[in-house]
Design an enzyme around this catalytic site. Sequence first.
Site, PDB file in Angstrom:
ATOM      1  N   ASP A 201      -7.775  29.927   5.405  1.00 42.65           N
ATOM      2  CA  ASP A 201      -7.768  29.397   6.763  1.00 42.65           C
ATOM      3  C   ASP A 201      -9.175  29.431   7.380  1.00 42.65           C
ATOM      4  O   ASP A 201      -9.848  30.457   7.316  1.00 42.65           O
ATOM      5  CB  ASP A 201      -6.838  30.307   7.582  1.00 42.65           C
ATOM      6  CG  ASP A 201      -6.415  29.721   8.894  1.00 42.65           C
ATOM      7  OD1 ASP A 201      -5.718  28.700   8.900  1.00 42.65           O
ATOM      8  OD2 ASP A 201      -6.792  30.304   9.934  1.00 42.65           O
ATOM      9  N   GLU A 249     -10.112  25.841   3.956  1.00 36.47           N
ATOM     10  CA  GLU A 249      -9.972  24.936   5.107  1.00 36.47           C
ATOM     11  C   GLU A 249     -11.266  24.999   5.916  1.00 36.47           C
ATOM     12  O   GLU A 249     -11.696  26.079   6.309  1.00 36.47           O
ATOM     13  CB  GLU A 249      -8.788  25.359   5.974  1.00 36.47           C
ATOM     14  CG  GLU A 249      -8.495  24.336   7.055  1.00 36.47           C
ATOM     15  CD  GLU A 249      -7.880  24.913   8.321  1.00 36.47           C
ATOM     16  OE1 GLU A 249      -7.247  24.150   9.055  1.00 36.47           O
ATOM     17  OE2 GLU A 249      -8.049  26.121   8.596  1.00 36.47           O
ATOM     18  N   ASP A 323      -0.755  20.995  10.819  1.00 34.46           N
ATOM     19  CA  ASP A 323      -1.597  20.814  12.013  1.00 34.46           C
ATOM     20  C   ASP A 323      -1.777  19.345  12.381  1.00 34.46           C
ATOM     21  O   ASP A 323      -2.479  19.038  13.350  1.00 34.46           O
ATOM     22  CB  ASP A 323      -2.999  21.402  11.768  1.00 34.46           C
ATOM     23  CG  ASP A 323      -2.992  22.905  11.589  1.00 34.46           C
ATOM     24  OD1 ASP A 323      -2.120  23.579  12.178  1.00 34.46           O
ATOM     25  OD2 ASP A 323      -3.868  23.417  10.860  1.00 34.46           O
TER      26      ASP A 323
HETATM   27  C1  GLC Z   1      -5.955  26.814  10.906  1.00 36.53           C
HETATM   28  C2  GLC Z   1      -4.458  26.698  10.724  1.00 36.53           C
HETATM   29  C3  GLC Z   1      -3.830  26.531  12.068  1.00 36.53           C
HETATM   30  C4  GLC Z   1      -4.138  27.760  12.886  1.00 36.53           C
HETATM   31  C5  GLC Z   1      -5.647  28.028  12.956  1.00 36.53           C
HETATM   32  C6  GLC Z   1      -5.914  29.411  13.429  1.00 36.53           C
HETATM   33  O1  GLC Z   1      -6.519  25.659  11.390  1.00 36.53           O
HETATM   34  O2  GLC Z   1      -4.156  25.662   9.840  1.00 36.53           O
HETATM   35  O3  GLC Z   1      -2.452  26.315  12.004  1.00 36.53           O
HETATM   36  O4  GLC Z   1      -3.643  27.605  14.185  1.00 36.53           O
HETATM   37  O5  GLC Z   1      -6.253  27.911  11.697  1.00 36.53           O
HETATM   38  O6  GLC Z   1      -5.539  30.345  12.456  1.00 36.53           O
END
Ligand code: GLC
Length: 567
Positions: A201, A249, A323
């Site tokens: 993440d 990510e 998301d």
């Molecule tokens: C990432 C996740 C999202 C979350 C954010 C904070 O973007 O995919 O769902 O709210 O991180 O952890």
Amino acid sequence: MTGPEPWWTDAVVYQVYPRSFADGNGDGVGDLAGIRQHLDHIADLGVDVVWLSPVYRSPQADNGYDISDYEDIDPLFGTIDEFDALLVEVHRRGMKLVMDLVVNHSSDQHPWFQAAKLSRACPKHDWYIWRAPVDGHEPNEWRSAFGGPAWTWDPGTGQYYLHMFTPQQPDLNWDNPDMRAAVHAMMNGWLDRGVDGFRMDVINHIAKDPEALSDGSAAYVMQPRVHDHLQEMHERVFAGRDAMLTVGEMPGVTVQDAALFTDPDRHELDMVFQFEHVGLDHGPTTKFDNRPFDLPVLKASLARWQTALAETGWNSLYLANHDQPRPVSRFGAAAVAATAGAAPPGSGADPFAFRYESATLLATVLHLHRGTPYVYQGDEIGMVNAGFRTIDEYRDIESLNWYRGAVGRGMPVAEALDALAFRSRDNARTPIPWDDSEPAGGFSSTTPWIGMGQGWPAVTVAADRAAGDRSVFAHTRRLIDLRHTSRTVRLGAFELLEADHPSLWAFTRSLPDESEPPLAVVANLSSSALELPEDVGSHLGDLVLGNLGVPETGALRPWEARVHAFG
Ligand code: GLC
């Protein structure tokens, strides 16, 4: 790419958002038992990997992306024994299981943060990011991704702590070696248990420079130390383990950065989730400032990433996740129809227009790019946006915060609801509708935590899988099979054709050694027939796969997508 290709170059990943997949214990929230009961649905699709969004202990301020114990399962989802049972069943079906790793921040309820708050002298204090007030205010003007300042005052220590997301998600301090060692130990624990890798993440946010005065993202995204942290993580966690998958990510990552992160010689990550293509329909202010998507711009963006990571590195391919809005509603016929009349995206259009065609066209285009495709749960049956019309139907903290702020600043309620109906993360978080039975389509025996959305009861797993040659599932399965059997799909070079065409998405894939015939993908993103330009149409050979069966003429039907031999 030289030498034998890594296993994930022909793999397809399926993302499960556990809250909304299947409820095994009848409390209205999806759980591990529910996933285990429905695992054959995933295995039947032919995917190689299951990625599980967070199931760790969490107060659920951000649906589990706020973790209070990295080593245990939240009772909402089950127990550690239930997790082990699921892992066995995933492996028994020949698939791998990848966990979400959320270590840019923890929950404020994590014992680490509770200790950190006790006093500045506590060793864990330095595991988070604290600053003294400047002139009685926050130390800088950084904003949280979900609205409001990124700093919250802690009266006990007389300091502010940093949180790039909600105040319940304090950011961990990656400069602290003990904190890093604890994260590495936790990761090793899950891998020793049998887990096959991690989706990480917002991992490009872990290195940041809070002294920098910037309200843009520059000072917390992509600080150079992120490479050091990832190399260290590789050495301490992944080195010497076989057949792992790591995907980071990375909001805001550039293609140049991605080439570094995914260069195999640097030992950082296998692939990243970039955000360029899912930001093209955002307006200049916030993501809720919705703009129509422009096909030539979208095609060019994905093509640029294909080219830039062709020699070194690797792409992940996605249009959706937990998301993002549903692809059918965002890029399909419903979205194009709404925007053709200059209406704001999401307003007015029939959400079911060319639904099967749109879903299968978008899947075809995505799966035929070079990279590792990700299927988000529900997209394999062509689910549409939730279509909520009142604010009480929303659950997502980002959506609720934005709505309160926007309406508070004077935006008419109807306009704010329109924006959410198109963009809210809840659009993709409605329960999987297994069938049309009451009360919740086989998802749960009770009222679910979030509404079923406008797609139900028309769109269900049962109906789609019984739909024969109009099954999105069956078409997706064919695309996955094609990747598994075609070296061209796996590794072939990508070339975009007709880049400026407003409704044709066309490209070729070809192997340099010509061991297989090149392939061409032609897709008509419009609701009228499309004559193929001569230079494309005259080279199309045998049909490999199409979403509407055997072509009637050379022209593409509305929302038709075909894969042909090309020569
Ligand atoms: C990432 C996740 C999202 C979350 C954010 C904070 O973007 O995919 O769902 O709210 O991180 O952890």
